[in-house]
Design an enzyme around this catalytic site. Structure first.
Site, short mmCIF file in Angstrom:
data_model
loop_
_atom_site.label_atom_id
_atom_site.label_comp_id
_atom_site.label_asym_id
_atom_site.label_seq_id
_atom_site.Cartn_x
_atom_site.Cartn_y
_atom_site.Cartn_z
CG ASP A 297 -2.21 0.87 0.87
OD1 ASP A 297 -2.15 1.72 -0.06
OD2 ASP A 297 -3.23 0.73 1.55
C1 NOJ Z 1 -4.01 3.96 0.17
C2 NOJ Z 1 -5.21 3.05 0.27
O1 NOJ Z 1 -5.16 2.31 1.47
C3 NOJ Z 1 -5.34 2.10 -0.89
O2 NOJ Z 1 -6.54 1.39 -0.77
C4 NOJ Z 1 -5.25 2.84 -2.19
O3 NOJ Z 1 -5.44 1.96 -3.26
C5 NOJ Z 1 -3.90 3.51 -2.25
N1 NOJ Z 1 -3.78 4.46 -1.16
C6 NOJ Z 1 -3.66 4.22 -3.58
O4 NOJ Z 1 -4.45 5.33 -3.68
#
Ligand code: NOJ
Length: 767
Positions: A297
């Site tokens: 993530d």
């Molecule tokens: C953080 C989030 O937790 C995730 O779900 C998302 O896809 C990413 N950022 C990218 O934006």
């Protein structure tokens, strides 16, 4: 094409490499397609270590961010890296023009011309917005959900994107956690079916088709169990919950061929998910045989340092790579650290090869090597996005997502003529909030508001009065408790409108930006002065239809005790107003069922239907105020406000004659259960028939109810239908505490009904 020429010139070398490669046997990162495997291996042999590591690096684009922002000067480094072949993927680059610009650099300016995979959070639509995922889950309509994801994929794919960071398949029992709006609710069985539908919707039958994109099941794993529903928090759960509740939807996504998975931000029992080899290597890539790649993530590799698990970024890179995290999203860690780690022998090059093989395989499957611009057709972008057909699908999905929570004295459906209707509430005329959270590509304020939807019905007199706003401000990244409004200056107008009305429709709830990532709440009542507005209106007119807009279950006890009719309308996306109006006027008979329990108060959380019995469960004694030694709270009714699976219709259904085909089955036999459902009301209606089991004694205690089947049927007034279910070992077994799936002999109860609170049951034995 330049890319093809580059690779063609190297063919003799490739053939030699291929021969030696196949002799070594196939590591488990190989796909099922030998042709792609050969191509990927050939390319791998041509790549320098640096270039391989480049494929494991994902940068945010230069336009939008969805996490802590890139530091000043980063853009220059990123462009340089792109040119040097040190970037394998970008996120938050959208639209044909932007995507083409970066893809052109990757394909034409780098040594090997390897195309980028372009990721984006296409969570519930691209420009045409479908209902938020939790709302869609309330439809229990897998075909509609699949269709919704395919519409989202088609629009994103027309805008240069070939990979979505969806579906979020995190099970959660905690409505304080803002991200429940992104998932399918609290139940692993429903969650698994929806995970499969969404993966199939995004990816279609042919990943290289110009209207399908790679999906990403996230967040692996247990993010939905963040302590106290607080975002990015610790997770500490036992193995039974991990295996039986958290992992099944991920397994369903993996079994459905999802191409990627994303790590979660949380630690799980002391080990951050991004560095968790047990989750990634043993379970995902090992036991489940997952062939796609794992993306971290946003910055979750470097956050392992902050967690206190890694000493520094280099250490974090080592831990993440060894654990099986293949692609680094915005930690800027792999690109700077992995080369040294390999040279020092701390990370074997085979680990890098495995990760790159997985990434290149997905790029091949997307058809990017054949045509890196396959998702960049400006003409398609214009015609596909926001098409009529997509809005029709969004409307269909929106209607199916609405749940009728309560309808005393049949206040709904509204009469179509001769009525004065007061429409009140800060969200009633809002065209922005209904789009919900996570709508990065769509245009603000493009939803059909409830007011607009109601205005298209001309037979009644409609008086609109806002009453009060929800928030003072409503930009995506500034939602804060301090912004709740306390302005009551619109109350008198609202009260005056209510006085004149035959029926009052009040649209209240959370603003669309009050749920989603980083939006945990400790109070789940109506924000701002909305509760006071409701009570002020109720004082002059009790005939209220409360239409809730929200991204999570809310504690609406007062409303439930006073207001005759409550409609759960979530945030329904672009077509919100039409969907709500069609339900209120009875042109669509509501059919949704709650995918998540509504608590009476926050103290009951986590509250969910499939809890364990305990040694001191509810009994006849439970109503005796002198008896205290049972599992309960002494200051609130212990049932939920609305249970999982609850949802009414404008007609009524009666369940009877539940029957199993035999009293005793062998362990590997299929159990058949039937039940008669009749429409006892005056209107045609749809019902989600739900089957729950209870395994009465097992080597690991089992929940008092577990959803194991559901079917949606439609019945005309007076019609009866026999609905059949089958239960195999897949439904009757469970994961023991070592993660093995077992089916044990013993007595089972089976319940069928219209919610998790049904009491209609039969029993059978498994021998
Ligand atoms: C953080 C989030 O937790 C995730 O779900 C998302 O896809 C990413 N950022 C990218 O934006």
């Amino acid at each position: 094409m330049k890319l093809k020429t580059k690779i063609a010139g190297l063919l003799p070398l490739l053939t030699a490499v291929l021969l030696s490669c196949s002799a070594q046997g196939q590591p488990d990162s190989y796909s099922k397609n030998p042709k792609i495997n050969r191509k990927v291996d050939s390319l791998l042999q041509l790549m320098t270590l640096k270039e391989k590591i480049g494929q494991m690096n994902q940068y945010n684009g230069f336009w939008d961010v969805t996490g802590p922002g890139p530091k000043d000067g980063n853009a220059k480094v990123k462009y340089d890296h792109l040119r040097e072949g040190l970037v394998g993927s970008m996120l938050n680059v959208k639209g044909v023009e932007q995507v083409k610009a970066v893809q052109k650099i990757a394909v034409e300016e780098t040594r090997l011309g390897i195309p980028l995979i372009i990721g984006f959070d296409v969570i519930h639509g691209y420009k045409t917005l479908n209902p938020i995922p939790l709302a869609e889950a309330a439809s229990w309509d897998l075909d509609a959900i699949k269709k919704s994801s395919s519409v989202a994929a088609a629009e994103a794919a027309a805008a240069g994107i070939n990979w979505t960071f969806a579906p979020m398949v995190d099970i959660s029992r905690d409505a304080r956690w803002g991200r429940v709006m992104e998932g399918a609710g609290e139940d692993p069985f429903l969650g698994s079916k929806i995970a499969k539908a969404r993966v199939e919707g995004f990816q279609g039958n042919d990943l290289s088709a110009p209207n399908t994109i790679a999906a990403c099941a996230k967040h692996f794993a247990a993010y939905g169990f963040s302590e106290a529903g607080k975002e990015y928090n610790t997770v500490d759960i036992g193995s039974s919950t991990l295996y039986n509740t958290v992992l099944p939807p991920f397994k369903a996504a993996s079994d459905s061929g999802v191409k990627t998975m994303m790590n979660s931000f949380n630690e799980l029992n002391g080990v951050p998910a991004t560095g968790n080899a047990y989750l990634l290597r043993d379970i995902l890539k090992g036991k489940w045989g997952f062939k796609g790649f794992v993306v971290s993530d946003w910055a979750s590799i470097k956050e392992m340092v902050t967690w206190g698990y890694a000493q520094h970024k280099k250490d974090a890179s080592r831990l993440a790579a060894l654990a099986g995290c293949d692609l680094d999203m915005e930690s800027n860690a792999y690109v700077f650290e992995l080369e040294t780690l390999v040279k020092e022998g701390a990370v074997k090059e085979a680990i890098i090869d495995e990760a790159v093989r997985r990434i290149l395989t997905v790029k091949h499957e997307l058809g990017l090597f054949e045509d890196p611009y396959r998702y960049c057709d400006a003409k398609r972008e214009k015609t596909v996005i926001n098409s009529k057909a997509h809005h029709a699908a969004a409307l269909d999905m929106a209607k199916k997502s609405i749940v009728l929570l309560k309808n005393e004295n049949q206040l709904l459906p509204l009469k179509k003529k001769g009525q004065t209707i007061a429409l009140i509430g800060g969200l009633a005329a809002d065209t922005n909030s209904p789009l919900g959270s996570w709508r990065l590509a769509s245009k603000d304020s493009t939803a059909v508001s409830v007011l607009q939807g109601m205005e298209s019905y001309k037979g009644n007199k409609l008086i609109y009065a806002k009453g009060a706003d929800v928030n003072k401000s409503e930009t995506e990244f500034t939602i804060h408790i301090k912004l709740n409004t306390d302005d009551k200056s619109g109350f008198s107008e609202a009260v005056a409108a209510a006085k004149k009305a035959d029926v009052v429709v009040m649209v209240l709830g959370e603003h669309g930006f009050q749920s989603g990532e980083g939006r945990s709440r400790t109070e789940l009542g109506l924000p701002g002065v909305q509760q006071e507005l409701l009570e002020a209106v109720y004082a002059v007119n009790k005939k209220i239809v409360l239409v809730l807009n929200n991204g999570r279950p809310l504690t609406i006890n007062w409303a439930n005790n006073h207001v005759p009719t409550i409609v759960e309308a979530w945030q329904l996306g672009s077509q919100t107003g039409h969907a709500v109006a069609q339900v209120l006027y009875g042109d669509y008979n509501p059919s949704g069922k709650l995918p998540m329990t509504f608590p009476r108060n926050v103290g009951q959380i986590p509250i969910y239907y499939n809890y364990k019995n305990t040694g001191r469960p509810v009994s006849e004694q439970s109503n005796n105020p002198d008896f205290v030694f049972w599992s309960h709270y002494s200051d609130v009714e212990n049932s939920p406000l609305f249970p999982f699976g609850h949802g009414l219709s404008y007609t009524t259904f009666k369940y009877k004659n539940i029957k199993r085909s035999k009293a005793t089955y062998r362990l590997n036999e299929t159990v058949s259960v039937t039940c008669d459902i009749s429409n006892t009301g005056k209107l045609k209606g749809k019902e989600v028939v739900q089957l729950y089991i209870r395994d009465l004694h097992a080597s690991v205690t089992r929940p008092i109810r577990e959803l194991k089947g559901f079917k949606q049927i439609e019945l005309a007034p007076g019609e009866t239908q026999k609905v059949s279910f089958t239960l195999t070992k897949d439904e009757l077994g469970f994961y023991n505490n070592t993660g093995n799936f077992v089916v044990e002999p013993g007595k089972f109860e089976v319940f069928i009904g219209g919610s998790s609170y049904t009491s209609l049951k039969t029993t059978f034995d498994l021998k």
